[in-house]
Design a protein around this motif. Structure first.
Motif, PDB file in Angstrom:
ATOM      1  N   ALA A  30      41.139  41.204  39.038  1.00 19.06           N
ATOM      2  CA  ALA A  30      40.234  40.177  38.507  1.00 19.06           C
ATOM      3  C   ALA A  30      40.225  40.206  36.984  1.00 19.06           C
ATOM      4  N   ILE A  31      40.184  41.401  36.405  1.00 20.33           N
ATOM      5  CA  ILE A  31      40.201  41.510  34.940  1.00 20.33           C
ATOM      6  C   ILE A  31      41.516  40.962  34.390  1.00 20.33           C
ATOM      7  N   GLY A  32      42.629  41.379  34.996  1.00 20.80           N
ATOM      8  CA  GLY A  32      43.920  40.944  34.499  1.00 20.80           C
ATOM      9  C   GLY A  32      44.074  39.434  34.518  1.00 20.80           C
ATOM     10  N   ARG A  36      43.965  36.347  31.366  1.00 22.31           N
ATOM     11  CA  ARG A  36      45.005  35.328  31.175  1.00 22.31           C
ATOM     12  C   ARG A  36      44.475  33.919  31.371  1.00 22.31           C
ATOM     13  N   GLY A  37      43.156  33.777  31.412  1.00 23.27           N
ATOM     14  CA  GLY A  37      42.560  32.452  31.440  1.00 23.27           C
ATOM     15  C   GLY A  37      42.254  31.904  32.815  1.00 23.27           C
ATOM     16  N   VAL A 315      48.133  44.879  36.745  1.00 25.45           N
ATOM     17  CA  VAL A 315      48.733  44.488  35.463  1.00 25.45           C
ATOM     18  C   VAL A 315      50.002  43.678  35.685  1.00 25.45           C
ATOM     19  N   GLU A 316      50.842  44.127  36.616  1.00 29.36           N
ATOM     20  CA  GLU A 316      52.095  43.404  36.873  1.00 29.36           C
ATOM     21  C   GLU A 316      51.826  42.000  37.413  1.00 29.36           C
ATOM     22  N   LEU A 317      50.848  41.862  38.309  1.00 26.31           N
ATOM     23  CA  LEU A 317      50.552  40.544  38.861  1.00 26.31           C
ATOM     24  C   LEU A 317      50.035  39.603  37.777  1.00 26.31           C
ATOM     25  N   ALA A 318      49.112  40.078  36.958  1.00 32.54           N
ATOM     26  CA  ALA A 318      48.588  39.227  35.887  1.00 32.54           C
ATOM     27  C   ALA A 318      49.706  38.805  34.932  1.00 32.54           C
ATOM     28  N   HIS A 319      50.661  39.695  34.711  1.00 28.47           N
ATOM     29  CA  HIS A 319      51.779  39.360  33.819  1.00 28.47           C
ATOM     30  C   HIS A 319      52.687  38.302  34.432  1.00 28.47           C
ATOM     31  N   THR A 320      52.986  38.431  35.719  1.00 27.56           N
ATOM     32  CA  THR A 320      53.979  37.529  36.312  1.00 27.56           C
ATOM     33  C   THR A 320      53.425  36.153  36.636  1.00 27.56           C
ATOM     34  N   VAL A 321      52.126  36.045  36.921  1.00 31.05           N
ATOM     35  CA  VAL A 321      51.573  34.722  37.255  1.00 31.05           C
ATOM     36  C   VAL A 321      50.615  34.218  36.183  1.00 31.05           C
ATOM     37  N   ASP A 323      50.696  32.875  33.247  1.00 30.32           N
ATOM     38  CA  ASP A 323      50.878  31.595  32.562  1.00 30.32           C
ATOM     39  C   ASP A 323      51.332  30.474  33.495  1.00 30.32           C
ATOM     40  N   ALA A 324      51.296  30.735  34.794  1.00 26.85           N
ATOM     41  CA  ALA A 324      51.758  29.722  35.747  1.00 26.85           C
ATOM     42  C   ALA A 324      50.894  28.478  35.657  1.00 26.85           C
TER      43      ALA A 324
END
Length: 404
Positions: A30-32, A36-37, A315-321, A323-324
């Motif tokens: 949730a934080i990640g 990322r908005g 962290v990896e999930l927030a990074h990969t999605v 900016d989708a």
């Protein structure tokens, strides 16, 4: 805060995620995503933040993940550094011992320990008030696709979102929904008792003690407390399961301070668990608009820092999605998450299984050989400890990998 859009095109201001489960994995994810908005809601069936689980050890990979989420400093304030580690025989003799000063030099973070409750509270405090909806049992999940949002049914209410994250633990209902034909978790052949007790009058050293089909780990905690986790193979547990002092009967004659810790643990403060794992890895961590993190994705025995792996997932999930902005980008991001996380967690699951078999062996000759110890009580050379730590704790966040 809008709960869902129901369209395949996702405006960055209205991207929404629903997370099932408010454990370590769910709160960190949730934080990640919020960072990322994304507009995030977490649904937790417990009426309050779960405070069970005792102590937890954070290795550098977990701390790097917390730093990436922006909560590393708050977690460090409620934790203590582990300066030494080792393995002991029931007599107290060290089979292997390692000073851990090299850990911070090599990985940029130490090994730390804290109460699981304090970690969960630090994560929840980093989210906007009201993000977590407690007492909310998810009744059904519809994964969605390019033209249809994901849907949760919560207490008879239909809620749509661009993404659903299954973070609901080892017996995940979300996982069963995505992969109904996959074999359920199975017993690893062991059970555990866990408790946090006052450390006054003790001098606890962070270490594991290995007997024949028995293990007990000690983890000093802040505030003059100590966590212990006593593990027994199933056949030994069955021999004492009807006894109120079962752990004392199995471990009561082991080295100090183990007998005192067991006496200080009450029935109300001791947690009992079957140790379980998936019999084989999942074929994927995502389907449609639904993705799995933490124990929901990769249940395994707790021998390789599973909470740290859950923080990596977030962290990896927030990074990969993160900016989708449309379905194609989201689908590609979920595929990248799967490609990154599944191989690592499969390796860690195999390592955990091997470690468990080695530590929990019962054959007298094998136990004698193992507990004889290559180093006969001496300190392990740094190169030996480093090789193990590299595989477990050598992960770094995507941003750090990109900057290299």
């Amino acid at each position: 805060m809008p709960l869902g859009t129901g369209v395949s095109r996702m405006n960055k201001k209205t991207r929404t995620a629903h997370i099932v489960g408010a454990g370590i994995a769910g709160l960190a994810t949730a934080i990640g995503l919020a960072n990322r908005g994304w507009s995030v809601r977490v649904f937790e069936r417990s009426p309050v933040l779960r405070t069970t689980g005792g102590g937890i050890g954070l290795t550098p990979n977990g701390l790097h993940a917390l730093n990436a989420l922006g909560v590393g400093e708050s977690v460090r304030r409620c934790s203590v550094v582990q300066e030494e580690g080792g393995v002991r025989a029931p007599s107290g003799r060290f089979i292997a011992r390692s000073r851990l000063e090299f850990v911070e030099r090599r990985y940029g973070e130490s090994i730390r320990s804290l109460l699981r409750t304090d970690l969960a509270q630090a994560l929840e405090a980093a989210l906007p008030e009201g993000t977590v909806r407690y007492g909310a049992r998810v009744e059904d999940i519809r994964p969605g696709d390019a033209a249809t949002p994901a849907e949760l049914i919560v207490a008879g209410e239909s809620l749509t979102s661009d993404l659903v994250v299954g973070a609901d633990g080892i017996r995940s209902a979300v996982r069963r929904c995505l992969y109904p034909d996959h074999p359920p978790v199975r017993s690893c052949g062991a059970v555990s008792w866990r408790a946090v007790v006052p450390a006054s009058g003790m001098a606890p050293v962070a270490a594991e003690t290995w007997g024949a089909g028995l293990r007990l780990s000690i983890l000093p905690l802040p505030g003059d407390r100590v966590h212990f986790s006593a593990l027994a193979c199933s056949s030994l547990w069955r021999s004492v399961r009807d006894s109120p002092d079962g752990p004392a009967r199995l471990f009561g004659d082991w080295h100090d301070p183990i007998p005192l810790m067991l006496r200080r643990a009450t029935h109300e403060t001791t947690y009992f668990d079957q140790i379980e794992e998936l019999p084989r890895p999942l074929d994927g961590f995502a389907r449609g608009r639904v993705v799995l993190v933490g124990d929901a994705a990769h249940p395994m025995a707790p021998n390789v820092g599973v909470a740290n792996l859950a923080l990596e997932d977030a962290v990896e999930l927030a990074h990969t999605v993160g900016d989708a902005g449309d379905w194609d980008a989201l689908r590609a991001g979920l595929a990248r998450y799967d490609r990154v996380r599944r191989p690592r967690t499969i390796r860690m699951s195999r390592m955990s299984r091997r470690m468990g078999r080695f530590a929990e062996m019962r054959a007298p000759l094998a136990v004698a050989a193992r507990n004889g110890g290559v180093w006969l009580g001496g300190f392990l050379p740094e190169v030996v400890s480093r090789r193990f730590m590299d595989s477990m704790a050598g992960w770094t966040p995507p941003a750090a990998r990109t900057a290299r």
